[in-house]
Structures are given as structure tokens and as C-alpha cells.
Scaffold this active site. Structure first.
Site, PDB file in Angstrom:
ATOM      1  N   HIS A 149       0.953  -1.175   0.099  1.00 35.76           N
ATOM      2  CA  HIS A 149      -0.186  -0.120  -0.155  1.00 35.76           C
ATOM      3  C   HIS A 149       1.013   1.038  -0.058  1.00 35.76           C
ATOM      4  CE1 HIS A 149       0.544   0.797   4.349  1.00 35.76           C
ATOM      5  NE2 HIS A 149       0.165  -0.486   4.556  1.00 35.76           N
ATOM      6  N   HIS A 165       3.870   2.140   2.318  1.00 33.15           N
ATOM      7  CA  HIS A 165       5.023   0.975   2.225  1.00 33.15           C
ATOM      8  C   HIS A 165       6.088   1.717   1.436  1.00 33.15           C
ATOM      9  CE1 HIS A 165       2.568  -2.908   2.954  1.00 33.15           C
ATOM     10  NE2 HIS A 165       3.236  -2.405   4.076  1.00 33.15           N
ATOM     11  N   CYS A 184      -8.812 -17.377  23.447  1.00 34.89           N
ATOM     12  CA  CYS A 184      -9.797 -17.832  22.733  1.00 34.89           C
ATOM     13  C   CYS A 184      -9.234 -18.791  21.448  1.00 34.89           C
ATOM     14  CB  CYS A 184     -10.523 -16.758  22.284  1.00 34.89           C
ATOM     15  SG  CYS A 184     -11.844 -17.222  20.753  1.00 34.89           S
ATOM     16  N   CYS A 188      -9.909 -17.437  18.319  1.00 34.33           N
ATOM     17  CA  CYS A 188      -9.313 -16.192  17.395  1.00 34.33           C
ATOM     18  C   CYS A 188      -7.723 -16.770  17.810  1.00 34.33           C
ATOM     19  CB  CYS A 188      -9.253 -15.208  18.514  1.00 34.33           C
ATOM     20  SG  CYS A 188     -11.028 -14.463  18.670  1.00 34.33           S
ATOM     21  N   CYS A 202     -16.325 -15.156  24.338  1.00 35.55           N
ATOM     22  CA  CYS A 202     -15.509 -14.403  23.134  1.00 35.55           C
ATOM     23  C   CYS A 202     -16.926 -14.221  22.322  1.00 35.55           C
ATOM     24  CB  CYS A 202     -14.782 -15.494  22.159  1.00 35.55           C
ATOM     25  SG  CYS A 202     -14.195 -14.630  20.715  1.00 35.55           S
ATOM     26  N   HIS A 237     -16.739 -15.882  18.786  1.00 32.96           N
ATOM     27  CA  HIS A 237     -17.071 -17.168  18.747  1.00 32.96           C
ATOM     28  C   HIS A 237     -18.155 -17.845  19.451  1.00 32.96           C
ATOM     29  CE1 HIS A 237     -13.017 -16.514  16.907  1.00 32.96           C
ATOM     30  NE2 HIS A 237     -13.362 -17.355  15.952  1.00 32.96           N
ATOM     31  N   LYS A 292      -6.753   8.096   8.753  1.00 37.75           N
ATOM     32  CA  LYS A 292      -6.105   6.969   8.465  1.00 37.75           C
ATOM     33  C   LYS A 292      -6.411   5.832   7.308  1.00 37.75           C
ATOM     34  CE  LYS A 292      -3.929   3.501  11.586  1.00 37.75           C
ATOM     35  NZ  LYS A 292      -4.110   2.231  11.250  1.00 37.75           N
ATOM     36  N   LYS A 298      -9.236  -0.203   5.011  1.00 35.27           N
ATOM     37  CA  LYS A 298     -10.159  -1.044   4.173  1.00 35.27           C
ATOM     38  C   LYS A 298     -11.572  -0.804   4.697  1.00 35.27           C
ATOM     39  CE  LYS A 298      -7.182  -4.354   2.256  1.00 35.27           C
ATOM     40  NZ  LYS A 298      -6.409  -5.516   2.924  1.00 35.27           N
TER      41      LYS A 298
END
Ligand code: MSP
Length: 472
Positions: A18, A21, A124, A127, A143, A146, A293, A296
Site C-alpha cells: 500500500h 510502504h 480464545c 481467535c 468471546c 466465537h 488513516k 479498508k
């Protein structure tokens, strides 16, 4: 002439490159080219950080065998660096067999400062990670992702005794023997150092398989940062070969988020190995998109390839090296990018070259014998202090002064008045100024400055047939 070794952070290959970098590469490359101009011999490392659960999970999500997944992304990074015209000399992948074997030897050599300890906490299984007591309490012991109760797990880890080296690291930072840039980050690091705990440097192999095995203990795998930081010396051949010719690094370039690993854990490793510390650790800020910032989930991620393809590599380097303060966060918007390209690169510089080359060609002036002056002291002072955006501003003022001189001295009027001798003098002196500025610009804009040098170094000046930076 001296030997200069420069390094860049090695990105994780859990996705494509991205825009952020690019910063390490273009800053390090500018510094490398500047040193080459000064006659130094430069070695410039780049590479990719390929181990760890984060990458392993991504490969699984993408239904790809891990090796295939990391090979694919590593190739994208390598292409990206080349597209930025960054002249690295050495490229390392942490999955290289050489690196892995050398890293194990490094572990053996720092072993006196490593001890086993038990880590206990809430875990967890879904995770594959621990949560803090605070998270455990907030989630009522279950969790949320989950819907499974956390388990209390205890695992054996190896720890690296940072406390063995704190005093020495502090002394080196305070005395600037290991210079941390910028100054305000040095202060932050000194504060962090006071509280720095010993670091866990391994995970049970049952939890982490995609990594370098801890030597002589098949039940443990190395923590990714030990593996990653070692790259800066394994690439030079350590410990199989002597690295004295190149190490310590003249400068290590990293982003602000990973400065603490480089300014605390890395020097501790080097001290444990009995090696000198890097001379400079230079940390740059973050690139934001329109003040936010890039993320996505917000959907504001700018694709660096799109930016590169829009106006080419020099325009990309121009924007991020000049309009982003080397040590602060910077902002990218397409509007700002277009405006910098059109009004500065295309007008101030591209048009200047075209105008001057045309006048020189028309009046049969020869500029091939003009040697650029030795690099200006102010410029060198800024470059030596890693103030790249300020050095760039300084040279840009020179470019603008040449434009102003043309407007003030009006060579076309001299031609009209038949003042041939004066005209020759003025054009020669303008060409000299342009050659001087062009040389100082060359570490920043390697492509365009090469073309400009070719125009004015030729026996007969011929104006470029297409503009250097066509207006968009
Ligand atoms: N793998 C580690 C580095 C190990 S070095 C021994 C890592 N990788 S990373 O992919 O997350 O980051 C690589 C480099 O890109 C770091 O220098 C990081 O600071 C930089 N950047 C990542 N996002 C950035 C921006 N948005 N802006 C500027 N630089 C950014 O950390």
C-alpha cells in the site's frame, strides 16, 4: 569515499503493497543516491517479512498453500520497489534458507540472555489469541466472535532479558551514538525504555508453526520480530561471514509505529551479540488519505500502483518526498497530487527545461562543457540531517529563481536587440544554474534529471520532443 549501508523495514506479505510502504523505499533511495553523488559506495537492503500467524491465516483464508501465498505477495513487493526506482542492492526474504539458518545461530549466540517462563492468561481458541483481563471482563468471559468461553491457558515461552541492556541502550541514545530521529521520538523512546519489559521471543509450536524453529527445542517457534530484525545482518552474511565492512548501518529507515522495536529490542540483540549499534535510526510519519488513516473498512485506501501509473515514478516521488514532511504524518488527496504535478513539476521544472533548451538551441549556445558546481553546503547540511523534504524545498527555490532570472533578464529581448555576446553569456549562466539544480534534484527525481542532463550535456542542445511532465 566511505562505505554506507542503508536498510528499510521489511513489510509483512499479508497483502499487496500500500502507499505507506513506499515511504521507506523512496526516502532510503534518496539518501542512497545522495551518497553515491558524493562518491560513497552504497549497499541498500530491502526485503519481505514472511513468517507468523497473521500471514498464515491470510493464506488459509485465500485457500492457498502458505508458500504459494507468500511467493505471490513477495513478488508484488519486489516489483513495487523497482517501480519506485529504488536502487536496492540486496533483497532478503525471511523464508530464505540462509536467513533461517543464520537466525538460529543468532539465537544460540544470545542464549545467555534468554530464559524460559510460563505465561498465563485468557485464551480464545477460535481467535488463536490471548485477551487481556480487561477484555475478558468486558465480554463476560465469552468471546463475542466465537461465542465460546475463554479458557485459562498457561504456555511456556522464552523471554529475552531486555533489562540486561537497558542502561547501555539509554547511554547510546542519550549520547546520540545511536541517533534517533526525529528528536521528539527520541524522547518517547527514552521514556518507553524505562518501562520496557523483557520480551517473549517464542511461542509453542502447537500455536505457531509458520516460523523459524527455536534451536534445540522443537516445541518452540521463534517470535516473528526476532526473525525479522535479524534480517539486517543475516543479509550481510552474519554470522557465517564477517560484516565489519558494512556494519554498523549508516542509517536504518522505519515508520514511526515500529521505531520502538528498532530502538529497544534490536539494539539489545546487537549488544548481546557484541556488535556495534546502527549510527542512525530515522523514523518517518504515516501517510493519511484526506486527513484520515487509510483503512479498508473506511474504504479510503489509495492504490499506490494507480498513483504511480497516473503521472509516473518521478511525480510519485516528487509528491511524497517534498509534500510530506520527512518526519511528520502526511496527507494524500488526488486534488493535491494533481495540483503539485501541474503547477510545480510541469510548470516550474518541465516548462523551464523546455524554454531554456529551446532558447539555447535557437541561439547555438554550447553547454556540454559546463560542469555542475560541487554540491551546495546548505543542501548537503539538510541531506546529512535527513531533512529530505526541506532539502527538496531548498532546491525547488533554486528552480524558481532560474525561472525568475529568465523573466527578469529576458534573453529574447537581447536577441532582438542583436546583443549576441550578452545573450550567450546569459544563456550559458542560466544553463549552469540549471545543471547545478538538476544535480541536486537527481536523488529525488532520478528519471527526469537524467533526461535533463542528457539534453544539456549533448554536443548540440535539442529540446525534448515531448514535455518532461505533460500537463494533465
Ligand atoms: N514486518 C514489520 C517490519 C519488520 S522490520 C524488521 C512491519 N511491516 S508493515 O508491513 O506493517 O510495515 C512496513 C513499513 O511500512 C514500516 O516502516 C511501516 O511503518 C510502514 N508503513 C505502514 N503503513 C504506513 C503508512 N500508512 N504510512 C507510512 N508508512 C507506513 O511493520
Amino acid at each position: 569515499m566511505s562505505k554506507v549501508y542503508l536498510t528499510t523495514a521489511i513489510p509483512y506479505v499479508n497483502g499487496a503493497p500500500h502507499i505507506g510502504h513506499a515511504m521507506d523505499y523512496i526516502i532510503a533511495d534518496t539518501y542512497a543516491r545522495y551518497h553515491k553523488l558524493r562518491g560513497d559506495e552504497v549497499r541498500f537492503q530491502a526485503g519481505t517479512d514472511e513468517h507468523g500467524n497473521k500471514i498464515f491465516r491470510k493464506a488459509t483464508e485465500n485457500n492457498l498453500p502458505i508458500q504459494e501465498y507468500v511467493d505471490g505477495n513477495a513478488a508484488k513487493f519486489r516489483d513495487f520497489i523497482s517501480q519506485l526506482d529504488a536502487e536496492y542492492t540486496d533483497y532478503i526474504r525471511t523464508t530464505d534458507a540462509d536467513h533461517m539458518a543464520r537466525c538460529q545461530e543468532i539465537w544460540r549466540r544470545i542464549k545467555d540472555h534468554i530464559y524460559p517462563a510460563t505465561y498465563g492468561g485468557w485464551y480464545c481458541v477460535g481467535c488463536e489469541s490471548y485477551v487481556t483481563q480487561k477484555e475478558y471482563d468486558e465480554n463476560g468471559g465469552v468471546c463475542p466472535d466465537h461465542q465460546k468461553p475463554y479458557e485459562h491457558l498457561e504456555e511456556e515461552n522464552y523471554y529475552f532479558r531486555i533489562s540486561d541492556f537497558k542502561d547501555e541502550i539509554r547511554a547510546r541514545i542519550e549520547s546520540d551514538e545511536m541517533l534517533i530521529l526525529p528528536e521528539f521520538r527520541k524522547k518517547e523512546i527514552l521514556k518507553m525504555l524505562e518501562e520496557a519489559p523483557d520480551v517473549s521471543v517464542s511461542r509453542p509450536t502447537s500455536q505457531l508453526t509458520w516460523g523459524i524453529p527455536v534451536p534445540d527445542d522443537p516445541d518452540q517457534t521463534m517470535y516473528v520480530w526476532i526473525d525479522a530484525l535479524s534480517n539486517y545482518i543475516t543479509i550481510l552474511g552474519y554470522p557465517d561471514q564477517s560484516i565489519d565492512e558494512w556494519w554498523p548501518a549508516a542509517a536504518q529507515f522505519v515508520g514511526k509505529d515500529i521505531l520502538r522495536f528498532h530502538a529497544i529490542i534490536w539494539p539489545a540483540m546487537l549488544l548481546a551479540l557484541g556488535l556495534p549499534l546502527p549510527k542512525v535510526i530515522c523514523s518517518h510519519g504515516f501517510i493519511m488519505a484526506d486527513g484520515q488513516k487509510m483503512s479498508k473498512s473506511i474504504g479510503n485506501v489509495v492504490d499506490p500502483i494507480e498513483v504511480l501509473e497516473k503521472h509516473g515514478t518521478d511525480a510519485f516521488r516528487y509528491y511524497f518526498l517534498r509534500h510530506v514532511d520527512t518526519f511528520a504524518d502526511g496527507d494524500f488527496t488526488w486534488d493535491k497530487y494533481e495540483s503539485a504535478y501541474n503547477t510545480e513539476l510541469a510548470n516550474d521544472y518541465g516548462n523551464l527545461v523546455q524554454r531554456l533548451a529551446t532558447m539555447i538551441a535557437k541561439n547555438g549556445v554550447s553547454t556540454s562543457a559546463l560542469e555542475p558546481a560541487p554540491l551546495d553546503e546548505t543542501y548537503c547540511g539538510l541531506m546529512d540531517k535527513f531533512e529530505f523534504s526541506k532539502a527538496f524545498d531548498y532546491v525547488w527555490e533554486k528552480v524558481q529563481q532560474i525561472n525568475k532570472r529568465i523573466d527578469d533578464e529576458k534573453p529574447w529581448m537581447l536577441a532582438k536587440a542583436g546583443e549576441t555576446e550578452k545573450l550567450q553569456q546569459v544563456l550559458t549562466s542560466l544553463a549552469q544554474d540549471l545543471k547545478d539544480a538538476n544535480l541536486m534534484l537527481s536523488p529525488f527525481l532520478p528519471g527526469a534529471t537524467k533526461k535533463v542532463a542528457d539534453v544539456f550535456d549533448a554536443e548540440t542542445v535539442t529540446p525534448p520532443t515531448t514535455p518532461l511532465f505533460p500537463k494533465a
